[in-house]
Design a protein around this motif. Structure first.
Motif, PDB file in Angstrom:
ATOM      1  N   VAL A 146       1.675  15.420   2.451  1.00 47.51           N
ATOM      2  CA  VAL A 146       0.825  16.457   1.856  1.00 47.51           C
ATOM      3  C   VAL A 146       0.443  17.456   2.942  1.00 47.51           C
ATOM      4  N   VAL A 147       0.790  18.713   2.724  1.00 49.17           N
ATOM      5  CA  VAL A 147       0.508  19.747   3.713  1.00 49.17           C
ATOM      6  C   VAL A 147      -0.831  20.419   3.396  1.00 49.17           C
ATOM      7  N   LYS A 148      -1.694  20.497   4.419  1.00 53.81           N
ATOM      8  CA  LYS A 148      -2.979  21.208   4.272  1.00 53.81           C
ATOM      9  C   LYS A 148      -2.722  22.695   4.404  1.00 53.81           C
ATOM     10  N   PRO A 149      -3.417  23.533   3.688  1.00 50.88           N
ATOM     11  CA  PRO A 149      -4.334  23.188   2.602  1.00 50.88           C
ATOM     12  C   PRO A 149      -3.551  22.765   1.363  1.00 50.88           C
ATOM     13  N   PHE A 150      -4.127  21.887   0.577  1.00 46.45           N
ATOM     14  CA  PHE A 150      -3.461  21.383  -0.616  1.00 46.45           C
ATOM     15  C   PHE A 150      -4.369  21.604  -1.822  1.00 46.45           C
ATOM     16  N   SER A 151      -3.766  21.485  -2.997  1.00 43.22           N
ATOM     17  CA  SER A 151      -4.532  21.682  -4.236  1.00 43.22           C
ATOM     18  C   SER A 151      -4.859  20.340  -4.877  1.00 43.22           C
ATOM     19  N   SER A 169       3.224  20.634   9.368  1.00 44.18           N
ATOM     20  CA  SER A 169       4.338  20.116   8.567  1.00 44.18           C
ATOM     21  C   SER A 169       5.674  20.321   9.268  1.00 44.18           C
ATOM     22  N   SER A 170       5.743  19.911  10.518  1.00 43.31           N
ATOM     23  CA  SER A 170       6.999  20.056  11.249  1.00 43.31           C
ATOM     24  C   SER A 170       8.027  19.071  10.698  1.00 43.31           C
ATOM     25  N   VAL A 171       9.283  19.383  10.924  1.00 39.45           N
ATOM     26  CA  VAL A 171      10.369  18.510  10.478  1.00 39.45           C
ATOM     27  C   VAL A 171      10.219  17.133  11.129  1.00 39.45           C
ATOM     28  N   ASP A 172       9.837  17.119  12.409  1.00 39.01           N
ATOM     29  CA  ASP A 172       9.664  15.850  13.117  1.00 39.01           C
ATOM     30  C   ASP A 172       8.562  14.996  12.484  1.00 39.01           C
ATOM     31  N   ALA A 193       0.837  -1.203   0.000  1.00 39.53           N
ATOM     32  CA  ALA A 193       0.000   0.000   0.000  1.00 39.53           C
ATOM     33  C   ALA A 193       0.872   1.254   0.000  1.00 39.53           C
ATOM     34  N   VAL A 194       0.506   2.206  -0.848  1.00 40.83           N
ATOM     35  CA  VAL A 194       1.200   3.486  -0.911  1.00 40.83           C
ATOM     36  C   VAL A 194       0.458   4.433   0.034  1.00 40.83           C
ATOM     37  N   VAL A 195       1.185   4.967   1.025  1.00 42.25           N
ATOM     38  CA  VAL A 195       0.535   5.817   2.020  1.00 42.25           C
ATOM     39  C   VAL A 195       1.067   7.243   1.915  1.00 42.25           C
ATOM     40  N   PHE A 196       0.115   8.183   1.764  1.00 40.70           N
ATOM     41  CA  PHE A 196       0.440   9.602   1.731  1.00 40.70           C
ATOM     42  C   PHE A 196      -0.041  10.204   3.037  1.00 40.70           C
ATOM     43  N   MET A 197       0.855  10.773   3.811  1.00 39.93           N
ATOM     44  CA  MET A 197       0.476  11.419   5.065  1.00 39.93           C
ATOM     45  C   MET A 197      -0.052  12.817   4.756  1.00 39.93           C
TER      46      MET A 197
END
Length: 122
Positions: free
Chosen positions: A104-109, A87-90, A78-82
């Motif tokens: 993927v950082v919210k908000p996203f397009s 969007s912290s470095v940690d 499974a390919v998982v996109f967080m």
């Protein structure tokens, strides 16, 4: 042409789930399941073994990072996109260490989601 791919969208915000689902369906992915919390996500993941997962880090009942680890153990391909507004470095580092394919950082397009999914459609 329709894809036989299956996707799971996990986010506690209905509008975010709906938005990602619409984008995926627009790309021809007809099997898109949605979960608002970690327990539902676990059930759906076990039942459908999706090809891709969009997984929010902040869920009401479990941390998305923990869910990511269990998904990787249960169904490695499974390919998982967080997905997260944080969007912290940690967060980013932990997601990659736990096996996420992208962050993927919210908000996203819609184009951001499309660019991630497009390579999986071939």
């Amino acid at each position: 042409m329709p894809s036989a791919l299956c996707a799971l969208v996990v986010d506690d915000v209905a509008a975010v789930r709906s938005y990602i689902s619409q984008i995926l369906q627009g790309l021809g992915i007809s099997s898109v399941f949605e979960a608002a919390d970690g327990n539902s996500a676990r059930r759906l993941f076990s039942q459908y073994r999706p090809d891709m997962v969009f997984l929010d880090i902040q869920l009401p009942d479990i941390n998305g990072q923990q869910l990511l680890k269990s998904f990787r153990l249960e169904h490695e391909p499974a390919v998982v996109f967080m997905v997260s507004a944080f969007s912290s470095v940690d967060n980013l580092k932990m997601a990659v260490e736990n096996g996420a394919s992208a962050f993927v950082v919210k908000p996203f397009s819609a184009s951001r989601i499309t660019s991630l999914v497009q390579p999986l459609l071939h």
